[in-house]
Motif scaffolding. Structure first.
Motif, PDB file in Angstrom:
ATOM      1  N   GLU A 185      26.210  -6.870 -25.953  1.00 22.90           N
ATOM      2  CA  GLU A 185      26.265  -5.435 -25.684  1.00 22.90           C
ATOM      3  C   GLU A 185      27.151  -5.108 -24.489  1.00 22.90           C
ATOM      4  O   GLU A 185      27.610  -3.991 -24.342  1.00 22.90           O
ATOM      5  CB  GLU A 185      24.865  -4.869 -25.413  1.00 22.90           C
ATOM      6  CG  GLU A 185      23.913  -4.940 -26.582  1.00 22.90           C
ATOM      7  CD  GLU A 185      23.306  -6.312 -26.762  1.00 22.90           C
ATOM      8  OE1 GLU A 185      22.648  -6.507 -27.776  1.00 22.90           O
ATOM      9  OE2 GLU A 185      23.526  -7.183 -25.881  1.00 22.90           O
TER      10      GLU A 185
ATOM     11  N   MET B   3      16.631 -12.948 -18.992  1.00 20.98           N
ATOM     12  CA  MET B   3      16.574 -11.499 -18.886  1.00 20.98           C
ATOM     13  C   MET B   3      16.564 -11.059 -17.426  1.00 20.98           C
ATOM     14  O   MET B   3      15.931 -10.080 -17.062  1.00 20.98           O
ATOM     15  CB  MET B   3      15.324 -10.989 -19.604  1.00 20.98           C
ATOM     16  CG  MET B   3      15.776  -9.960 -20.515  1.00 20.98           C
ATOM     17  SD  MET B   3      14.868  -8.909 -21.581  1.00 20.98           S
ATOM     18  CE  MET B   3      13.253  -9.500 -21.803  1.00 20.98           C
TER      19      MET B   3
ATOM     20  N   TRP C 112      21.218  -1.932 -23.070  1.00 21.93           N
ATOM     21  CA  TRP C 112      20.036  -1.193 -23.538  1.00 21.93           C
ATOM     22  C   TRP C 112      20.235  -0.700 -24.964  1.00 21.93           C
ATOM     23  O   TRP C 112      21.283  -0.186 -25.314  1.00 21.93           O
ATOM     24  CB  TRP C 112      19.781   0.015 -22.637  1.00 21.93           C
ATOM     25  CG  TRP C 112      19.230  -0.320 -21.286  1.00 21.93           C
ATOM     26  CD1 TRP C 112      19.939  -0.689 -20.186  1.00 21.93           C
ATOM     27  CD2 TRP C 112      17.854  -0.317 -20.903  1.00 21.93           C
ATOM     28  NE1 TRP C 112      19.089  -0.913 -19.133  1.00 21.93           N
ATOM     29  CE2 TRP C 112      17.798  -0.688 -19.546  1.00 21.93           C
ATOM     30  CE3 TRP C 112      16.660  -0.033 -21.574  1.00 21.93           C
ATOM     31  CZ2 TRP C 112      16.595  -0.780 -18.851  1.00 21.93           C
ATOM     32  CZ3 TRP C 112      15.457  -0.125 -20.879  1.00 21.93           C
ATOM     33  CH2 TRP C 112      15.436  -0.502 -19.527  1.00 21.93           C
ATOM     34  N   ASP C 113      19.175  -0.845 -25.777  1.00 18.78           N
ATOM     35  CA  ASP C 113      19.103  -0.230 -27.100  1.00 18.78           C
ATOM     36  C   ASP C 113      18.314   1.062 -26.986  1.00 18.78           C
ATOM     37  O   ASP C 113      17.347   1.117 -26.218  1.00 18.78           O
ATOM     38  CB  ASP C 113      18.350  -1.145 -28.084  1.00 18.78           C
ATOM     39  CG  ASP C 113      19.288  -2.098 -28.791  1.00 18.78           C
ATOM     40  OD1 ASP C 113      20.508  -2.010 -28.557  1.00 18.78           O
ATOM     41  OD2 ASP C 113      18.786  -2.920 -29.579  1.00 18.78           O
TER      42      ASP C 113
ATOM     43  N   VAL D 243      15.019  -0.095 -24.999  1.00 19.19           N
ATOM     44  CA  VAL D 243      14.593  -1.469 -24.726  1.00 19.19           C
ATOM     45  C   VAL D 243      15.782  -2.256 -24.179  1.00 19.19           C
ATOM     46  O   VAL D 243      16.877  -2.223 -24.762  1.00 19.19           O
ATOM     47  CB  VAL D 243      14.035  -2.159 -25.992  1.00 19.19           C
ATOM     48  CG1 VAL D 243      13.610  -3.593 -25.682  1.00 19.19           C
ATOM     49  CG2 VAL D 243      12.858  -1.370 -26.557  1.00 19.19           C
ATOM     50  N   TYR D 244      15.544  -2.946 -23.081  1.00 17.79           N
ATOM     51  CA  TYR D 244      16.603  -3.756 -22.484  1.00 17.79           C
ATOM     52  C   TYR D 244      16.740  -5.051 -23.264  1.00 17.79           C
ATOM     53  O   TYR D 244      15.759  -5.796 -23.425  1.00 17.79           O
ATOM     54  CB  TYR D 244      16.267  -4.050 -21.015  1.00 17.79           C
ATOM     55  CG  TYR D 244      17.376  -4.781 -20.293  1.00 17.79           C
ATOM     56  CD1 TYR D 244      18.587  -4.141 -20.058  1.00 17.79           C
ATOM     57  CD2 TYR D 244      17.207  -6.084 -19.849  1.00 17.79           C
ATOM     58  CE1 TYR D 244      19.618  -4.806 -19.394  1.00 17.79           C
ATOM     59  CE2 TYR D 244      18.225  -6.746 -19.182  1.00 17.79           C
ATOM     60  CZ  TYR D 244      19.429  -6.096 -18.963  1.00 17.79           C
ATOM     61  OH  TYR D 244      20.444  -6.740 -18.310  1.00 17.79           O
ATOM     62  N   GLN D 245      17.934  -5.318 -23.748  1.00 17.36           N
ATOM     63  CA  GLN D 245      18.173  -6.510 -24.569  1.00 17.36           C
ATOM     64  C   GLN D 245      18.896  -7.585 -23.773  1.00 17.36           C
ATOM     65  O   GLN D 245      19.239  -8.619 -24.341  1.00 17.36           O
ATOM     66  CB  GLN D 245      19.015  -6.135 -25.798  1.00 17.36           C
ATOM     67  CG  GLN D 245      18.431  -5.018 -26.643  1.00 17.36           C
ATOM     68  CD  GLN D 245      17.189  -5.442 -27.421  1.00 17.36           C
ATOM     69  OE1 GLN D 245      16.763  -6.586 -27.347  1.00 17.36           O
ATOM     70  NE2 GLN D 245      16.590  -4.511 -28.135  1.00 17.36           N
TER      71      GLN D 245
END
Lengths: 212, 212
Positions: free
Chosen positions: B197, B1, B205-206, B190-192
């Motif tokens: 993506e 991440m 980001w979601d 939320v950063y995925q």
């Protein structure tokens, strides 16, 4: 270093109380002067920080009152780590108070009669709109609009909902920074416990001028 | 991440950036809209919370910039626990952003040239008065008035003092609460990470609408 409501010593107003009362008075035209940011530590050891409304002081105490929803993450966090630091910034007078101490929570099943009376009183003092929020669906769950989940409910203004909690911050250290000074003024108050200090009128608190 | 300045992927503005930019614009008449409260965890595992001035975003990045004094407690804390949560309350529009992520610090001995350039630029953007504070005696030490410790110094406006540090918050989750809605509106970002993506324009980001 226990103190608080169940303490048999006579209550003494902490020396920072007069400073905070003055700030609240001088900033009273600003609605946000009744808000502060409360930092806690999550069960993963990470900081959490949110804006909280000041609900006054507990009677005959230096404990700062707030309310919270028992369905939030906060309660589990506090069982693991009761420490909190409130950061209260007053925009009109450019003053900051940082209040560090332990949080305690009065839930619907708290055994003390006085605590339940205080919890009920906090509920009764809420606006209708603020009470409705405790009837809303699970905080932070994915939002659904089916079935009008946010429809206004007919709530008892006397008896709180079960998930309504009264929260108290019992400060053990207070840092007061006044940005208007040149240089700025900063005072640090530390609770030393009763002992020798008792009867000196400071309630067991030391105050020291520190560099900003 | 991992993500940030040293990342080779093309920079994508996180979806919460437009919301935050709008809040900054709509609250621009309020000087306090440039401040937020930053929570960290001390080496004793307790929360620390203080008011911090927003110093813009790092270039081509979603990282929020601040400055701090290297002599403060903050640096030692961050080495032990880099997590932080900024709580940014906008009084005019009654919006709260909670930004959770890692803090990184650019000190005088940081090895990267670009980082030192950024640190110098942050120093140059400070007001004269703000620069003076880095010349004041040790923060939070007992205040002494001997020798005019707070006398105005002739400081270099180009090259920062050694204790001047640039700090960056790299958000991994953002909670945006709009209190004006009826009911209130809350969005959780939320950063995925990059992965699938990437290329969808959301920068990994979601975003999800959640209950307030």
């Amino acid at each position: 270093m226990t103190k608080g409501m169940t303490d048999s010593r006579p209550f003494v107003l902490a020396p920072w109380r007069s400073q905070l009362a003055r700030a609240l008075h001088r900033n009273r035209s600003k609605p946000e002067s009744r808000y502060f940011q409360l930092a806690t530590v999550t069960t993963e050891g990470r900081p959490a920080n949110s804006t909280v409304v000041f609900r006054g002081f507990a009677e005959a105490s230096n404990q700062i009152q707030m309310v919270t929803d028992g369905r939030s993450d906060k309660l589990g966090q506090l069982q693991a780590n009761p420490w909190a630091e409130a950061c209260w910034y007053f925009t009109q007078t450019r003053e900051q108070f940082r209040l560090t101490g332990h949080l305690s929570v009065i839930t619907a099943d708290h055994p003390e009669v006085q605590a339940q009376d205080d919890r009920r009183l906090a509920w009764q003092k809420l606006s209708d709109g603020a009470r409705q929020q405790f009837h809303w669906p699970q905080p932070k769950a994915k939002r659904q609009e089916d079935g009008e989940p946010f429809a206004v409910a007919d709530l008892d203004p006397v008896q709180p909902l079960d998930n309504f909690c009264l929260v108290r911050l019992d400060p053990l250290a207070v840092d007061h920074l006044d940005l208007r000074g040149d240089p700025q003024n900063r005072t640090r108050y530390v609770y030393q416990g009763p002992g020798q200090e008792q009867g000196q009128g400071d309630g067991g608190w030391d105050a020291i001028a520190v560099n900003p």
